[in-house]
Design a protein around this motif. Structure first.
Motif, PDB file in Angstrom:
ATOM      1  N   HIS A   1       0.816  -1.222   0.000  1.00 54.89           N
ATOM      2  CA  HIS A   1       0.000   0.000   0.000  1.00 54.89           C
ATOM      3  C   HIS A   1       0.847   1.267   0.000  1.00 54.89           C
ATOM      4  O   HIS A   1       0.346   2.341   0.298  1.00 54.89           O
ATOM      5  CB  HIS A   1      -0.967  -0.009   1.187  1.00 54.89           C
ATOM      6  CG  HIS A   1      -2.018  -1.064   1.054  1.00 54.89           C
ATOM      7  ND1 HIS A   1      -3.039  -0.977   0.136  1.00 54.89           N
ATOM      8  CD2 HIS A   1      -2.172  -2.254   1.670  1.00 54.89           C
ATOM      9  CE1 HIS A   1      -3.790  -2.059   0.207  1.00 54.89           C
ATOM     10  NE2 HIS A   1      -3.289  -2.849   1.130  1.00 54.89           N
ATOM     11  N   TYR A   2       2.116   1.106  -0.329  1.00 51.37           N
ATOM     12  CA  TYR A   2       3.017   2.272  -0.369  1.00 51.37           C
ATOM     13  C   TYR A   2       2.437   3.341  -1.284  1.00 51.37           C
ATOM     14  O   TYR A   2       2.103   3.075  -2.433  1.00 51.37           O
ATOM     15  CB  TYR A   2       4.380   1.835  -0.900  1.00 51.37           C
ATOM     16  CG  TYR A   2       5.396   2.959  -1.034  1.00 51.37           C
ATOM     17  CD1 TYR A   2       5.750   3.730   0.057  1.00 51.37           C
ATOM     18  CD2 TYR A   2       6.020   3.238  -2.262  1.00 51.37           C
ATOM     19  CE1 TYR A   2       6.690   4.745  -0.050  1.00 51.37           C
ATOM     20  CE2 TYR A   2       6.971   4.247  -2.382  1.00 51.37           C
ATOM     21  CZ  TYR A   2       7.299   4.996  -1.273  1.00 51.37           C
ATOM     22  OH  TYR A   2       8.231   5.999  -1.377  1.00 51.37           O
ATOM     23  N   ASP A   3       2.315   4.526  -0.737  1.00 53.10           N
ATOM     24  CA  ASP A   3       1.777   5.633  -1.515  1.00 53.10           C
ATOM     25  C   ASP A   3       2.639   6.832  -1.142  1.00 53.10           C
ATOM     26  O   ASP A   3       2.396   7.500  -0.146  1.00 53.10           O
ATOM     27  CB  ASP A   3       0.302   5.833  -1.089  1.00 53.10           C
ATOM     28  CG  ASP A   3      -0.330   7.010  -1.791  1.00 53.10           C
ATOM     29  OD1 ASP A   3       0.386   7.706  -2.532  1.00 53.10           O
ATOM     30  OD2 ASP A   3      -1.532   7.238  -1.584  1.00 53.10           O
TER      31      ASP A   3
ATOM     32  N   GLN B   1      -3.605  16.564  -3.922  1.00 57.95           N
ATOM     33  CA  GLN B   1      -4.964  16.040  -3.827  1.00 57.95           C
ATOM     34  C   GLN B   1      -5.930  17.069  -3.237  1.00 57.95           C
ATOM     35  O   GLN B   1      -5.495  18.082  -2.684  1.00 57.95           O
ATOM     36  CB  GLN B   1      -4.964  14.782  -2.957  1.00 57.95           C
ATOM     37  CG  GLN B   1      -4.162  13.656  -3.582  1.00 57.95           C
ATOM     38  CD  GLN B   1      -4.717  13.260  -4.935  1.00 57.95           C
ATOM     39  OE1 GLN B   1      -5.689  12.533  -5.033  1.00 57.95           O
ATOM     40  NE2 GLN B   1      -4.132  13.791  -6.004  1.00 57.95           N
ATOM     41  N   ALA B   2      -7.204  16.713  -3.282  1.00 57.84           N
ATOM     42  CA  ALA B   2      -8.235  17.654  -2.813  1.00 57.84           C
ATOM     43  C   ALA B   2      -8.048  17.997  -1.334  1.00 57.84           C
ATOM     44  O   ALA B   2      -8.473  19.061  -0.887  1.00 57.84           O
ATOM     45  CB  ALA B   2      -9.605  17.045  -3.038  1.00 57.84           C
ATOM     46  N   ASP B   3      -7.400  17.108  -0.553  1.00 60.57           N
ATOM     47  CA  ASP B   3      -7.208  17.430   0.866  1.00 60.57           C
ATOM     48  C   ASP B   3      -6.171  18.541   1.048  1.00 60.57           C
ATOM     49  O   ASP B   3      -5.971  19.029   2.162  1.00 60.57           O
ATOM     50  CB  ASP B   3      -6.825  16.176   1.678  1.00 60.57           C
ATOM     51  CG  ASP B   3      -5.510  15.547   1.232  1.00 60.57           C
ATOM     52  OD1 ASP B   3      -4.716  16.234   0.572  1.00 60.57           O
ATOM     53  OD2 ASP B   3      -5.283  14.368   1.556  1.00 60.57           O
ATOM     54  N   GLY B   4      -5.493  18.931  -0.021  1.00 60.91           N
ATOM     55  CA  GLY B   4      -4.544  20.045   0.059  1.00 60.91           C
ATOM     56  C   GLY B   4      -3.209  19.665   0.659  1.00 60.91           C
ATOM     57  O   GLY B   4      -2.325  20.509   0.789  1.00 60.91           O
ATOM     58  N   VAL B   5      -3.038  18.420   1.045  1.00 60.55           N
ATOM     59  CA  VAL B   5      -1.822  18.009   1.746  1.00 60.55           C
ATOM     60  C   VAL B   5      -1.107  16.871   1.022  1.00 60.55           C
ATOM     61  O   VAL B   5       0.102  16.920   0.791  1.00 60.55           O
ATOM     62  CB  VAL B   5      -2.168  17.527   3.181  1.00 60.55           C
ATOM     63  CG1 VAL B   5      -0.950  16.940   3.867  1.00 60.55           C
ATOM     64  CG2 VAL B   5      -2.717  18.681   3.995  1.00 60.55           C
ATOM     65  N   THR B   6      -1.862  15.833   0.679  1.00 57.10           N
ATOM     66  CA  THR B   6      -1.213  14.650   0.113  1.00 57.10           C
ATOM     67  C   THR B   6      -1.147  14.774  -1.415  1.00 57.10           C
ATOM     68  O   THR B   6      -1.839  15.593  -2.012  1.00 57.10           O
ATOM     69  CB  THR B   6      -1.961  13.366   0.521  1.00 57.10           C
ATOM     70  OG1 THR B   6      -3.292  13.452   0.020  1.00 57.10           O
ATOM     71  CG2 THR B   6      -1.995  13.206   2.018  1.00 57.10           C
ATOM     72  N   TYR B   7      -0.296  13.939  -1.985  1.00 65.49           N
ATOM     73  CA  TYR B   7      -0.091  13.975  -3.439  1.00 65.49           C
ATOM     74  C   TYR B   7      -0.347  12.590  -4.026  1.00 65.49           C
ATOM     75  O   TYR B   7      -0.239  11.577  -3.330  1.00 65.49           O
ATOM     76  CB  TYR B   7       1.351  14.399  -3.751  1.00 65.49           C
ATOM     77  CG  TYR B   7       1.581  15.883  -3.582  1.00 65.49           C
ATOM     78  CD1 TYR B   7       1.624  16.730  -4.679  1.00 65.49           C
ATOM     79  CD2 TYR B   7       1.744  16.444  -2.315  1.00 65.49           C
ATOM     80  CE1 TYR B   7       1.816  18.098  -4.530  1.00 65.49           C
ATOM     81  CE2 TYR B   7       1.943  17.812  -2.154  1.00 65.49           C
ATOM     82  CZ  TYR B   7       1.985  18.635  -3.269  1.00 65.49           C
ATOM     83  OH  TYR B   7       2.171  19.987  -3.126  1.00 65.49           O
ATOM     84  N   ARG B   8      -0.680  12.546  -5.310  1.00 67.01           N
ATOM     85  CA  ARG B   8      -0.870  11.269  -5.998  1.00 67.01           C
ATOM     86  C   ARG B   8       0.106  11.207  -7.166  1.00 67.01           C
ATOM     87  O   ARG B   8       0.235  12.157  -7.930  1.00 67.01           O
ATOM     88  CB  ARG B   8      -2.308  11.176  -6.524  1.00 67.01           C
ATOM     89  CG  ARG B   8      -2.631   9.875  -7.239  1.00 67.01           C
ATOM     90  CD  ARG B   8      -4.080   9.867  -7.729  1.00 67.01           C
ATOM     91  NE  ARG B   8      -4.441  11.062  -8.490  1.00 67.01           N
ATOM     92  CZ  ARG B   8      -4.135  11.274  -9.773  1.00 67.01           C
ATOM     93  NH1 ARG B   8      -3.441  10.383 -10.440  1.00 67.01           N
ATOM     94  NH2 ARG B   8      -4.516  12.385 -10.391  1.00 67.01           N
ATOM     95  N   GLN B   9       0.804  10.068  -7.236  1.00 68.73           N
ATOM     96  CA  GLN B   9       1.774   9.933  -8.320  1.00 68.73           C
ATOM     97  C   GLN B   9       1.061   9.644  -9.635  1.00 68.73           C
ATOM     98  O   GLN B   9       0.059   8.915  -9.661  1.00 68.73           O
ATOM     99  CB  GLN B   9       2.765   8.802  -8.005  1.00 68.73           C
ATOM    100  CG  GLN B   9       3.861   8.716  -9.065  1.00 68.73           C
ATOM    101  CD  GLN B   9       5.030   7.822  -8.698  1.00 68.73           C
ATOM    102  OE1 GLN B   9       4.997   7.124  -7.687  1.00 68.73           O
ATOM    103  NE2 GLN B   9       6.060   7.846  -9.523  1.00 68.73           N
TER     104      GLN B   9
END
Ligand code: UPG
Ligand code: F6P
Length: 696
Positions: free
Chosen positions: A204-206, A518-526
């Motif tokens: 689940h590494y993200d 991302q929409a949460d403003g904090v996390t990113y999606r590769q």
């Protein structure tokens, strides 16, 4: 904000921690207590609760069953009883997780309002948080402290006999970690090694969910420490010549800490024995055989080795020490020109390395884990393969024989370690929590795009950064992104440290990886489509093999090597990239070779570069080419600067950028760094407006 920290294992209390009394009473407790202390200083944090498991015990005089303990003005420690009343090592705690969740639910129901955030420490608390999340949708942060997969891997590599029970416990722990990683809103890692290597082994590494915020340490305790009579009384009775320099290790006597290799290194090197003493502080104990089996076995092994090598008079291994002795132990070793050694098979981070650095001791540390980051940042030690005791002895002798080097390392470490600061940690941590709770809404639609290099383009001037942030906040449809040679985590760390607004997109590793906020403003999606696209023409192993024969290339550190990027130091010859391409072509291989700052050489898939990634983004977001601004300062920005019509070169540029072919259209700003970026965008906007005016 009310934050609830969950930490189930070991002997947790508000003060005077009995480090090493059980295998699980170690660094995560120091980390947690120092974190909450710093956290509580922020007025935005109204309440902090530490929740642990209550247990009865017969191995300590301390009451660990007491339901509530005062930690500080805003901080309370709550102990929840579970079905089994006694102490349980972390490997057995899983049997109690269901009853712990039930007890926690009852505690939660009695609160006037639910907490704003849960923060789970270590695998078992991660599993509890994942279960609570499933029931109550409470968001949670996860800090692993030590990951089971790295531990299993190290044990296997070491050829250790892993019994069925140990393997089953590790597999259960890994399953808990997988669930925590999957469901956590945010993961806090302590080092790049942890974020980019240790977590990367999980399904689940993200990467976009992990943030590196290095812990601090109560450094002043160590910076100002002096040897004390109490410490002399602990150590001198063991030693024939206590004034000799000492190799010092402080670690719980668990197998992972590999203290036996240190004794072997010392025992087998006559020159080292003649030169120095060895001091091993390995927890506290009354009777070895009443300790948990892992601790007892390791202590028996140490005692046997001491006896076999006949080290009496040369080695100290005190039975007890008080928490206040620890700074004085480091100071005692420093006063004798000593060295701190951490030979762990794997050290997820390593708080002792910060403590030793602050106390002015050079380090010899394992090359596996967090010490990579610490030694790189502090420049005060050497890394060794923890399986090679001869290497450890050689490095120790080399340092003892070079007083100037010892002195330089001691001074450098004391200075550099100040960057590990709990106040700064708490600030970044709270900022992330606040954003998670109240996401910043991005303006839509995106009508223009600004992509900036980071180092020396955005960074370099604090006033420039403040001006840039204020300017950017006022830009409607302009999306800001970065394109950097740094890895994604390294990019985020420097942006956060420098206080630069969060980019909408991060083009990392010289265009080899792309991440979206991302929409949460904090996390990113590769962007996995971009990675898949790069895969098609990339023969990493064959290219690496071919380049290993080129003597002018030295590979950069292992963390700089990415799936789609091989990084080297060059000898500075500007003809080298063409020679490399010829070598590759002769073998039927193709790659993009990028040389920058006269010494960095990155080899990437043919389809990867900052420029190609920028173009991919522009096409995806449907940005008109006159609405795409790129800004840079050095050689690895060249291809994006060449390709974009609105190309901004900040005044402080290097690598003769403006003389390079295809750069005639670039605008070189008067202002340097981030101010230059603003100037550049405004310049092109005005130019565009004038053109429109002319047409009208
Ligand atoms: O006899 C001892 C042994 C340890 N300590 C203290 O305990 C802490 C140990 O911390 P650390 O060196 O970080 O090791 P661990 O106990 O193994 O802690 C785990 O959790 C830490 C915090 O996340 C990480 O830095 C580690 O890599 C991880 O293994 C330090 O403050 C030591 O000074 C003592 O006071 N006495
Ligand atoms: O050695 P392991 O099994 O990775 O466990 C690490 C231990 O270190 C700690 O962080 C000690 O404080 C505990 O959380 C854990 O018991």
């Amino acid at each position: 904000m009310h934050i609830v920290h969950l930490a189930l294992q070991g002997c947790l209390r508000s003060h005077d921690i009995e480090y090493g009394i059980t295998a699980d009473t170690g660094g995560h407790i120091r980390y947690l207590l120092e974190l909450v202390e710093a956290s509580a200083e922020d007025p935005a944090i109204t309440r902090i609760t530490l929740v642990t498991r209550a247990f009865e015990n017969d191995f300590s005089a301390i009451d660990y069953a007491c339901r509530e303990e005062y930690v500080g003005p805003k901080i309370t420690l709550i102990r929840l009883p579970t079905d089994q009343p006694g102490y349980l090592p972390k490997e057995a705690l899983w049997t109690e997780l269901s009853s712990f969740v039930t007890a926690f639910d009852a505690w939660l129901a009695a609160l006037p309002a639910p907490p704003d955030m849960l923060h789970a420490h270590y695998a078992d608390a991660g599993e509890v948080a994942a279960r609570l999340h499933a029931r109550h949708r409470l968001p949670f942060v996860f800090t692993a402290h030590s990951l089971g997969r790295s531990k299993l891997f190290c044990l296997e590599q070491n050829g250790s006999r892993i019994g069925a029970a140990t393997r089953a416990a590790l597999e259960r722990r890994i399953a808990f970690e997988e669930r925590a990683i999957e469901h956590a809103a945010l993961i806090i890692a302590s080092s790049r090694d942890e974020a980019e290597r240790q977590y990367a082994d999980y399904h689940h590494y993200d990467p976009g969910k992990i943030r590196i915020i290095a812990p601090g340490s109560h450094l002043t305790d160590f910076l100002d420490a002096e040897p004390t009579p109490a410490v002399e009384a602990l150590l001198h009775p063991f030693l024939r010549q206590p004034e000799k320099p000492a190799l010092l290790a402080i670690a719980r006597p668990v197998t992972r800490k590999n203290l036996a290799t240190l004794v072997r290194a010392f025992g087998e090197c006559a020159a080292l024995r003649a030169r120095a003493n060895l001091v091993i502080v390995a927890g506290v104990r009354d009777h070895i055989d009443t300790l948990e089996p892992e601790l007892a076995d390791n202590l028996h092994e140490l005692l046997t080795l001491i006896d076999d090598y006949d080290l009496y008079g040369h080695i100290a291994y005190p039975k007890h020490h008080a928490p206040e002795d620890v700074p004085a132990l480091y100071a005692w070793a420093r006063a004798r020109g000593g060295i701190f050694v951490n030979p762990a098979f794997n050290e997820p981070f390593g708080l002792t390395l910060l403590e030793a650095s602050a106390a002015g001791l050079p380090l010899i540390a394992t090359d596996s884990g967090g010490p990579n980051d610490i030694v790189e940042q502090c420049g005060n030690g050497v890394l060794i393969n923890p399986r090679h005791h001869q290497a450890l002895a050689q490095e120790a002798m080399a340092l003892f024989n070079d007083h100037d080097r010892w002195q330089q390392m001691a001074v450098r470490g004391r200075d550099a370690v100040r960057a590990f600061d709990w106040q700064r940690h708490a600030q970044r941590y709270h900022d992330l929590l606040t954003r998670l709770r109240r996401p910043v809404v991005d303006p839509k639609p995106i009508t223009s795009l600004l992509i900036c290099d980071i180092d020396n383009t955005l960074t370099g001037s604090a006033e420039g950064i403040s001006a840039f942030n204020a300017w950017y906040a006022a830009q409607g449809g302009l999306a800001f992104g970065v394109a950097t040679g740094r890895s994604f985590h390294s990019a985020l760390s420097i942006l956060e440290q420098a206080g630069i607004a969060y980019p909408r997109v991060i083009i990392a590793s010289v265009g080899a990886e792309v991440y979206y906020r991302q929409a949460d403003g904090v996390t990113y999606r590769q962007d996995t489509a971009w990675s898949a696209h790069l895969d098609s023409r990339w023969q990493r192993e064959a290219i690496q093999r071919a380049l290993s024969e080129i003597t002018e290339l030295t590979p950069q550190g292992s963390l700089e090597q990415r799936h789609h990027k091989l990084s080297y130091f060059s000898d500075g010859d500007s003809a080298l990239p063409d020679r490399l391409k010829a070598v590759l072509t002769a073998r039927g291989l193709k790659a993009n070779v990028i040389h920058s700052h006269g010494r960095y050489l990155d080899v990437l898939p043919l389809d990867a570069s900052k420029g190609l990634a920028v173009d991919y983004l522009r096409a995806q977001w449907g940005i008109a080419s006159e609405a795409l601004y790129v800004a840079g300062d050095s050689g690895n920005d060249l291809d994006m600067l060449r390709a974009a019509p609105c190309s901004i070169v900040v005044a402080n540029y290097s690598d003769d950028l403006l003389d390079a072919p295809g750069m005639a259209h670039a605008y070189c700003t008067q202002a340097a760094h981030a101010q230059g970026v603003i100037e550049g965008v405004e310049h092109f906007r005005q130019q565009h407006a004038r053109r429109l005016g002319d047409i009208a």
